[in-house]
Design a protein around this motif. Structure first.
Motif, PDB file in Angstrom:
ATOM      1  N   PRO A 207       0.747  -1.400  -0.121  1.00  0.00           N
ATOM      2  CA  PRO A 207      -0.069   0.084   0.001  1.00  0.00           C
ATOM      3  C   PRO A 207       0.788   1.318   0.151  1.00  0.00           C
ATOM      4  O   PRO A 207       1.708   1.375   0.786  1.00  0.00           O
ATOM      5  CB  PRO A 207      -0.609   0.049   1.229  1.00  0.00           C
ATOM      6  CG  PRO A 207      -0.639  -1.625   1.753  1.00  0.00           C
ATOM      7  CD  PRO A 207       0.599  -2.031   1.299  1.00  0.00           C
ATOM      8  N   GLU A 209       0.459   4.188   1.055  1.00  0.00           N
ATOM      9  CA  GLU A 209      -0.073   4.933   2.257  1.00  0.00           C
ATOM     10  C   GLU A 209       1.251   4.698   3.199  1.00  0.00           C
ATOM     11  O   GLU A 209       1.654   5.363   3.978  1.00  0.00           O
ATOM     12  CB  GLU A 209      -1.157   4.659   3.037  1.00  0.00           C
ATOM     13  CG  GLU A 209      -2.154   5.110   2.359  1.00  0.00           C
ATOM     14  CD  GLU A 209      -3.020   4.139   1.192  1.00  0.00           C
ATOM     15  OE1 GLU A 209      -2.186   3.311   0.965  1.00  0.00           O
ATOM     16  OE2 GLU A 209      -4.167   4.564   0.548  1.00  0.00           O
ATOM     17  N   LEU A 210       1.814   3.292   3.080  1.00  0.00           N
ATOM     18  CA  LEU A 210       2.696   2.831   4.102  1.00  0.00           C
ATOM     19  C   LEU A 210       3.951   3.679   3.759  1.00  0.00           C
ATOM     20  O   LEU A 210       4.805   4.462   4.772  1.00  0.00           O
ATOM     21  CB  LEU A 210       3.231   1.347   3.816  1.00  0.00           C
ATOM     22  CG  LEU A 210       2.209   0.268   4.548  1.00  0.00           C
ATOM     23  CD1 LEU A 210       2.719  -0.980   4.351  1.00  0.00           C
ATOM     24  CD2 LEU A 210       1.923   0.771   5.884  1.00  0.00           C
ATOM     25  N   ILE A 213       3.082   7.524   5.106  1.00  0.00           N
ATOM     26  CA  ILE A 213       2.989   7.741   6.349  1.00  0.00           C
ATOM     27  C   ILE A 213       4.694   7.592   6.858  1.00  0.00           C
ATOM     28  O   ILE A 213       5.146   8.467   7.624  1.00  0.00           O
ATOM     29  CB  ILE A 213       2.341   6.610   7.075  1.00  0.00           C
ATOM     30  CG1 ILE A 213       2.048   7.086   8.485  1.00  0.00           C
ATOM     31  CG2 ILE A 213       3.023   5.294   7.256  1.00  0.00           C
ATOM     32  CD1 ILE A 213       1.093   8.344   8.602  1.00  0.00           C
TER      33      ILE A 213
ATOM     34  N   PHE B  83      -4.459   7.789   7.881  1.00  0.00           N
ATOM     35  CA  PHE B  83      -4.920   7.397   6.766  1.00  0.00           C
ATOM     36  C   PHE B  83      -6.376   6.556   6.819  1.00  0.00           C
ATOM     37  O   PHE B  83      -6.575   5.844   8.037  1.00  0.00           O
ATOM     38  CB  PHE B  83      -3.959   6.525   5.741  1.00  0.00           C
ATOM     39  CG  PHE B  83      -2.911   7.424   5.166  1.00  0.00           C
ATOM     40  CD1 PHE B  83      -2.856   8.148   4.258  1.00  0.00           C
ATOM     41  CD2 PHE B  83      -1.713   7.440   5.841  1.00  0.00           C
ATOM     42  CE1 PHE B  83      -2.198   8.811   3.424  1.00  0.00           C
ATOM     43  CE2 PHE B  83      -0.448   8.184   5.435  1.00  0.00           C
ATOM     44  CZ  PHE B  83      -0.879   8.861   4.163  1.00  0.00           C
ATOM     45  N   ASN B  85      -7.028   3.632   5.477  1.00  0.00           N
ATOM     46  CA  ASN B  85      -6.712   2.163   5.945  1.00  0.00           C
ATOM     47  C   ASN B  85      -5.682   2.057   7.062  1.00  0.00           C
ATOM     48  O   ASN B  85      -5.052   1.221   7.241  1.00  0.00           O
ATOM     49  CB  ASN B  85      -6.251   1.578   4.821  1.00  0.00           C
ATOM     50  CG  ASN B  85      -5.124   2.084   4.217  1.00  0.00           C
ATOM     51  OD1 ASN B  85      -4.462   3.245   4.619  1.00  0.00           O
ATOM     52  ND2 ASN B  85      -4.530   1.538   2.913  1.00  0.00           N
ATOM     53  N   ALA B  87      -2.670   2.547   7.559  1.00  0.00           N
ATOM     54  CA  ALA B  87      -1.325   2.185   7.190  1.00  0.00           C
ATOM     55  C   ALA B  87      -0.350   2.114   8.454  1.00  0.00           C
ATOM     56  O   ALA B  87       0.880   2.715   8.552  1.00  0.00           O
ATOM     57  CB  ALA B  87      -0.596   3.690   6.455  1.00  0.00           C
ATOM     58  N   LEU B  88      -0.643   1.040   9.191  1.00  0.00           N
ATOM     59  CA  LEU B  88       0.212   0.663  10.070  1.00  0.00           C
ATOM     60  C   LEU B  88       1.289  -0.221   9.431  1.00  0.00           C
ATOM     61  O   LEU B  88       1.063  -0.868   8.559  1.00  0.00           O
ATOM     62  CB  LEU B  88      -0.466  -0.067  11.313  1.00  0.00           C
ATOM     63  CG  LEU B  88      -1.420   0.661  11.950  1.00  0.00           C
ATOM     64  CD1 LEU B  88      -2.231  -0.395  13.046  1.00  0.00           C
ATOM     65  CD2 LEU B  88      -1.039   1.836  12.788  1.00  0.00           C
TER      66      LEU B  88
END
Lengths: 314, 431
Positions: A207, A209-210, A213, B83, B85, B87-88
């Motif tokens: 993803p 987003e990872l 972030i 986020f 989802n 995003a961990l």
């Protein structure tokens, strides 16, 4: 009662559980056609031309008898005249694996990472990366053999010669230790496409987003690779390394096309040794014995692979 | 803790062919929670990503506490983000997830530990610190994501649809928690959502976005009761506002067999501001009511009744329009019954067919004027979109002309007296 059955699992026999897991006997009936087919094309040749052959002295000459010789073929490799080649070949095969697999892995991973970025004409580059994998191994090997000669067309030779002094006579392919690297280059070029495709798919499934972030968290490119990309690809890497390791040991085409196992026996890896014994020396019994030992040796690897394949990602 | 200011921020994609964010201005005060709301593709997430530094604007500036951060990478902005989802990092435990940002900034391990445990305490996830993200429920993951975002003591807090993956009940719980958290931390917060109800319930102010522009920035009450455009009126409110297209002729509103006298102030504003004679009336469902047949403006047949528990939503067909009417739960009304319809005229909004609001029947203050004093935490500069500004002129004229209004409106800002709308109502009664 269905609910009681559900909690009774522990008491049932292994057979019950197998049937439960894989369906009833019906399921096995459905499998039967393919099992029969596999039996003919895999198990039959393996048993009759493999195991039985390894106990005979066998040549292709129809005028000669092919007597049973018991364990003589095995003894030849383990204690007899073939022992030196056998041990040397194992050593070189291990070395070959230890070099080819990480090299393959790094090239494929780098290619996948680069081509996951936004680039002009990216689909074209992505396709080109597969050129090697689309080429017939023998053609790729022969082409590399040509490129590894000391001549104006010897691209690889000329490049290597800028950094090292490689003997001009025989080029890379006929001088040790260069011949080994000559095979490695051809092999990696031909084969990295497989790992590349798998890695590209793996990288694309991370993803985005990872990464975002992580950027917000202050991680630079190296740390993002180390903490996100690499852990995400972990199971994929284990799997492809296993597959590649197993499938590289016995492969003959590229080493044979590049060096014919030479100089002398320097690049006679196990597969090449079997090939030479069988089709140059026409000693098919001895080749079969070596092949059987090789098969036994890779069984643990295959078990390991199956286990990693079926293991859930925790 | 800083104020975040967006000035003329513009972001395009595909070599300028797609304008995602179209010259927007926005101030987010220290400690303010501002909600960016709009339909998908309206540019709200892109705006947030520009603030985060994940996208670089093509034009305009973004400042944090007076410092221009437009070209700074995300890590140098000291923001934190959550986020949709979560995003961990899947390969790290909850503790490692929360500690990651601090470790990347080379904080010493004692401080990392203190901060992580502090944040875990606030989010009540102290007993989850050794778990991996895939061992957590959605709600727990959300708490971890929030905990991770507060660990670093951020200058601004950016949330991109953080509640969209949660089920309805958990969503309302987390809504309250985020608000409490935000008040406790007192950090400028931007919350992106497509859910107008979430926006209404959470925002100190709401910025309604459409097609890359901010249509209106105001408090939830103002957005609801005083929308400055058709779009805002339509987007905010559930069930949706009713629109009626009518024409203005000779001081009367005509359409669907009705003729209604307009108050003089409204009439003036309409004749001055409308491009033609067409006008769109915006009527909130609760500003319509059912009467006995013949007792209202007109008689209509009830199509559908939806009991909601505390209210009943009644759908009637008016011309080719379907009207939503919100009635008390104890209203007795059957489907296919004929009922009369009445309108609470003072709350009716008049929109130009092109979008901007011209005026409200009973409201004599300018639509954009109260931005600074309606309980918002804004800096009072009242940054509004251009539509609101153009309305301002007409509406303030109304304020003068409507001084003799005689209707008491439901709107808390109205201070009017009885108006000619009363006359109009009487005429309706005769019909």
């Amino acid at each position: 009662m269905a609910t009681i059955d559900r909690f009774d699992r522990g008491d049932r026999s292994l057979g019950d559980r197998i049937l439960d897991e894989y369906g009833s006997l019906q399921g096995i009936l459905f499998l039967l056609p393919s099992l029969l087919l596999l039996g003919f094309i895999v198990f039959y040749p393996m048993i009759f031309n493999g195991i039985l052959l390894s106990f005979r002295q066998f040549t292709l000459d129809p005028s000669l008898v092919n007597p049973w010789v018991g364990l003589e073929n095995y003894q030849y490799w383990l204690f007899g005249g073939g022992q030196a080649l056998f041990l040397f070949s194992i050593k070189m095969t291990l070395l070959y694996e230890l070099v080819v697999i990480p090299f393959d892995l790094m090239v494929a991973l780098a290619a996948a990472l680069v081509l996951n970025e936004t680039l002009p004409a990216r689909p074209l580059w992505r396709g080109l990366m597969l050129a090697g994998y689309a080429a017939p191994p023998v053609a790729a090997g022969l082409t590399f053999a040509v490129m590894e000669q000391a001549a104006s067309y010897g691209v690889v030779y000329n490049f290597l010669n800028m950094f090292f002094s490689v003997p001009a006579s025989g080029g890379i392919t006929s001088n040790s230790p260069w011949a080994f690297w000559g095979v490695v280059f051809a092999k990696v070029w031909r084969d990295f496409g497989f790992m590349y495709v798998v890695f590209l798919a793996g990288v694309q499934s991370i993803p985005k987003e990872l990464y975002e972030i992580a950027k917000v968290d202050g991680a630079g490119p190296v740390r993002r690779f180390r903490h996100i990309t690499l852990p995400h690809l972990r199971t994929i890497i284990v799997t492809v390394v296993m597959i590649r390791t197993i499938f590289t040991i016995g492969k003959v085409e590229i080493p044979w096309a590049v060096t014919q196992g030479g100089p002398v026996n320097y690049t006679t890896f196990l597969g090449v040794a079997i090939f030479k014994q069988g089709f140059l020396n026409w000693s098919l019994g001895r080749a079969a014995a070596l092949g059987m030992m090789f098969s036994l040796a890779i069984i643990p690897l295959i078990i390991l692979w199956v286990r990693t394949e079926t293991e859930d990602y925790d | 803790m800083v104020e975040v200011v967006l000035d003329d921020v513009r972001k395009t994609f595909n070599d300028g062919q797609v304008v995602a964010v179209d010259d927007i201005d926005l101030d987010i005060a220290e400690g303010e929670l501002i909600v960016l709301v709009g339909p998908s593709g309206c540019g709200k997430s892109t705006t947030l990503r520009c603030i985060a530094g994940l996208e670089t604007p093509d034009g305009g500036t973004i400042t944090f506490g007076g410092h221009d951060v437009t070209d700074l990478p995300p890590k140098d902005r000291e923001i934190s983000m959550v986020f949709q989802n979560y995003a961990l990092y899947p390969s790290m435990t909850v503790y490692e997830n929360m500690a990651f940002g601090l470790k990347m900034r080379d904080a010493d391990s004692q401080r990392v530990d203190e901060q992580v445990r502090w944040a875990a305490g606030i989010m009540e996830i102290g007993d989850l610190l050794d778990r991996y993200p895939n061992q957590l429920s959605g709600g727990q993951q959300q708490r971890v994501a929030l905990g991770r975002s507060i660990v670093r003591d951020p200058a601004a807090f950016l949330l991109d649809e953080p509640l969209s993956n949660l089920d309805a009940k958990l969503r309302s719980v987390m809504r309250t928690e985020i608000q409490e958290l935000q008040q406790e931390l007192d950090v400028a917060t931007v919350f992106v959502t497509h859910d107008q109800e979430e926006a209404m319930s959470m925002g100190d102010r709401i910025a309604v976005m459409n097609a890359g522009r901010i249509e209106q920035v105001a408090s939830p009450e103002e957005i609801y009761h005083d929308p400055t455009s058709l779009f805002v009126a339509d987007f905010i409110g559930s069930p949706a506002i009713n629109f009626l297209e009518m024409t203005v002729e000779g001081g009367q509103l005509r359409g669907e067999g009705l003729e209604i006298d307009l108050p003089s102030g409204v009439n003036e504003a309409l004749s001055k501001e409308l491009p033609g004679e067409e006008v769109v009336l915006g009527i909130r469902p609760e500003d319509l009511s059912l009467t006995d047949p013949g007792g209202g403006l007109t008689d209509l047949d009830v199509q559908v009744v939806e009991p909601m528990g505390d209210t009943k939503i009644v759908y009637v067909d008016f011309g080719d329009r379907r009207l939503n009417i919100v009635m008390p739960f104890d209203t007795t009304v059957e489907e296919n019954e004929t009922v009369g319809i009445d309108i609470a005229w003072p709350n009716v909004h008049f929109f130009s067919p092109e979008g901007p609001k011209v005026c409200t029947w009973g409201q004599t203050t300018a639509p954009s004027e109260p931005a600074g004093n309606r309980g918002t935490l804004a800096d009072g500069s009242g940054r509004e979109d251009s539509a609101a500004e153009t309305d301002g002129g007409a509406a303030s004229e109304l304020a003068g002309s409507e001084a003799s209004d005689d209707v008491t409106t439901d709107d808390e800002t109205a201070n009017d007296e009885p108006t000619d709308s009363g006359r109009a109502m009487d005429e309706r009664g005769e019909r």
